[in-house]
Design an enzyme around this catalytic site. Sequence first.
Site, PDB file in Angstrom:
ATOM      1  N   GLN B 254       0.827  -1.199   0.000  1.00  0.00           N
ATOM      2  CA  GLN B 254       0.000   0.000   0.000  1.00  0.00           C
ATOM      3  C   GLN B 254       0.863   1.251   0.000  1.00  0.00           C
ATOM      4  OE1 GLN B 254      -2.877  -0.502  -0.638  1.00  0.00           O
ATOM      5  NE2 GLN B 254      -3.706   1.555  -0.497  1.00  0.00           N
ATOM      6  N   HIS B 257       2.029   3.110  -3.213  1.00  0.00           N
ATOM      7  CA  HIS B 257       1.087   3.852  -4.061  1.00  0.00           C
ATOM      8  C   HIS B 257       1.498   5.309  -4.223  1.00  0.00           C
ATOM      9  CE1 HIS B 257      -2.318   1.699  -5.656  1.00  0.00           C
ATOM     10  NE2 HIS B 257      -2.380   0.970  -4.569  1.00  0.00           N
ATOM     11  N   GLU B 322     -10.037   1.723   3.931  1.00  0.00           N
ATOM     12  CA  GLU B 322     -10.396   1.294   2.585  1.00  0.00           C
ATOM     13  C   GLU B 322     -10.188  -0.230   2.468  1.00  0.00           C
ATOM     14  OE1 GLU B 322      -7.714   2.864  -0.279  1.00  0.00           O
ATOM     15  OE2 GLU B 322      -8.961   2.332  -2.000  1.00  0.00           O
ATOM     16  N   HIS B 323      -8.991  -0.692   2.842  1.00  0.00           N
ATOM     17  CA  HIS B 323      -8.671  -2.123   2.813  1.00  0.00           C
ATOM     18  C   HIS B 323      -8.391  -2.583   4.237  1.00  0.00           C
ATOM     19  CE1 HIS B 323      -7.047  -0.415  -1.021  1.00  0.00           C
ATOM     20  NE2 HIS B 323      -7.711  -1.429  -1.544  1.00  0.00           N
ATOM     21  N   ASP B 356      -7.129  -6.127  -5.537  1.00  0.00           N
ATOM     22  CA  ASP B 356      -6.879  -5.051  -6.497  1.00  0.00           C
ATOM     23  C   ASP B 356      -7.013  -5.544  -7.937  1.00  0.00           C
ATOM     24  OD1 ASP B 356      -6.304  -3.248  -4.532  1.00  0.00           O
ATOM     25  OD2 ASP B 356      -4.132  -3.463  -4.665  1.00  0.00           O
ATOM     26  N   HIS B 415     -52.619  20.943  -3.071  1.00  0.00           N
ATOM     27  CA  HIS B 415     -52.377  19.497  -2.950  1.00  0.00           C
ATOM     28  C   HIS B 415     -53.670  18.816  -2.484  1.00  0.00           C
ATOM     29  CE1 HIS B 415     -48.153  20.516  -3.325  1.00  0.00           C
ATOM     30  NE2 HIS B 415     -47.776  19.254  -3.148  1.00  0.00           N
TER      31      HIS B 415
END
Lengths: 428, 428
Positions: B254, B257, B322-323, B356, B415
Amino acid sequence: MKIITSGEFFTEKKNTTSTQINEKQLDNIVLDIITQVRKDKDTALFRYTEHFDNVKLDSLLVSESEFKEAREKVDTSFIEAIQEAKQNIRTFHEAQKEQSWFMEKENGIVLGQKVTPLEKVGVYIPGGKAAYPSSILMDVIPAQIAGVEKIVITTPPQQNGKISPYVLVAAEEVGVTSIYKVGGAQAIAALAYGTESIEKVDKIVGPGNAFVARAKKWVYGDVAIDMIAGPSEICVVADESAPVNYVAADLLSQAEHDESANAICVTTNKELAEEIKVEIEKQLATLERKAIAEKSIEQNGRIIVANNEDDAFKVVNEIAPEHLQLMIQNPTEKVNKVKHAGAIFLGNYSPEPLGDYFAGPNHTLPTSGTARFASPLGVYDFVKKSSIIHYSQEALLEATNKITKIANVEGFTAHANSITIRKDYPNA
Amino acid sequence: MKIITSGEFFTEKKNTTSTQINEKQLDNIVLDIITQVRKDKDTALFRYTEHFDNVKLDSLLVSESEFKEAREKVDTSFIEAIQEAKQNIRTFHEAQKEQSWFMEKENGIVLGQKVTPLEKVGVYIPGGKAAYPSSILMDVIPAQIAGVEKIVITTPPQQNGKISPYVLVAAEEVGVTSIYKVGGAQAIAALAYGTESIEKVDKIVGPGNAFVARAKKWVYGDVAIDMIAGPSEICVVADESAPVNYVAADLLSQAEHDESANAICVTTNKELAEEIKVEIEKQLATLERKAIAEKSIEQNGRIIVANNEDDAFKVVNEIAPEHLQLMIQNPTEKVNKVKHAGAIFLGNYSPEPLGDYFAGPNHTLPTSGTARFASPLGVYDFVKKSSIIHYSQEALLEATNKITKIANVEGFTAHANSITIRKDYPNA
């Protein structure tokens, strides 16, 4: 009310490319409010409430005695109406509930989708002179069915510092008693970032004025929102089977919302168009909110005469209306011609207000053509999903070369390494 | 890599209230680009591509011969990997497909929810020096399963004016051949508002840099977007059963990245924490993207020592990663302790890169703690719902008083009128 051809409609549409991007002045005001609320928290909320709502409050939270007082003010017929509406809304939204699921594949692979309710939701309800108990039901019930633990409501106080008894009773009927007297962009900021009194939430839902809508756009990303609501629309497709007075009444019911509301009728029958126009003028004269409805009809009202049924549905799909009424023969058979609409009302006895207040489906609907891509508020708005991935050693080793191939192509060699290390150093 | 206690983590977290609100400089640039593209359309796209990507193009659309050329450049093992990944992604996402439904109630009442695919979707794929064929699969396949008719891809060209052959082949493998050579905020503006070459879409999905993310925030509302993506995160929960070298490799996968990526490990075992720290230093030295990974680990990397398992999951839920990898004994039994996570990887043989590239669930996941309220990209992102309401005359007349009661309380007398007119003038 203007009568135009479908050709004229498409030309008109092509020349109006609306956008919400250029709102510099509004952005400056809204961003300033958000910044102040993040800095001064409750103090800022009291300050803005005094400034915008002309009320000096000691406490934001509605008290128990205020709920009691409200109960005494509303009549039984209101409570009965709310209770039946509540039941209808529950029944419909229960059908939207999603379950977690798992799939087993070969070699001990398990994949899945876990569905979890959001923890904290904030509901914004417009207030001041207006009172919208129906919005309470529509925003709170789906969240409850989803399993949301904490639901709070913010709504601006009336000039006497109180909240409408109808709103309080509706909230109590659905079991929400955390109601804060604050409105506008300041309420959205409080829900998004938290203050001493109001806890930060995960998602903000509910209608509001231009400041509320713009504040929602800004906090979006830090917190989830339901949508950015624009002016309300109705589109009635009518043929000879539609009673002219019903059609006119339904178009006017939308027009009374506000001056920017859109009431549109589509028909293939030119005479019917003329009749509806005349009937609208007639009914307009009798309305309580005549001034608003008149302006809306004058500015945005259209009766569009289409060449044939397919052309009529082309017009409908170009509009992507929030509310669509099919007052034509065999409406159910025609539903599949509708590609974009928030809610579709079928037949002569399903006028839009039935959906606004009572039938069960949500009245929070995508406006301004966003039905092209957005849905009614639903239980799905109050859950989120998490993917589940389990591979066995055998399954991973089998896939090693393929995974590392793609990782290497993308230049992520440490990604590839996390796979190959499991091959090179198998853990017994 | 810093080792801290869970107490220190919670304090650190409390003192960092991140927000995406204050980005004035970025907003000015992005809004200017959007305005220019709306005004000058294709001309603006060519101009920005020359300016930002250093390429003077004659045509935005990738040609047939470019697809052919790409085919010749990629090897069979890549195509095989893509094909198997594609199959896995299809199988998982097929399970997300939703059907329209209807419920019949008493008195001829029919309510329902119609599910309709979006018509036009734009997929943004980062490009330039990088190539992300996996993002093509992950963004396109769910849209196809949903039934989206028109899918287009935009991606910035390389300096030679071409698109990576891996990207082109991946796109061709999933049957998308409308690929436009344009990136950045200008691509988002083109997809949102249309140009001569690029048709306006209903929804924009896909990852991108800060300009892309900010442009998506601005066009949101005029068009739907998937999410505003932030830096990527991994959180590994490890106990004594987790091989230290696997944990380190996964955290580093990770970290490579970008420098703002977050690699976090949570454990209740202090010695294990020390061992992982040492192993990370060791593996770091061998990485190709060492410079990036090192900075990410140094700035954002944390090994958090929790007091016990419950405390560990409290940390996880505070991060809402996220993960999330659960490298602990009986991980499946612990899944229900996870309230917020984009994807949950179970056991020692389910490292994040498996998700991924290959396993099937989507790799487009909520970042920066937005897993509190957001979901992985899915088939549900490419459909919208319309409510269906049909009441019979009998059913409506029975409900008249309740509906008009609520309408009158809200002050919407037109209405109420649309309901009472059907009672007062029943249509035989």
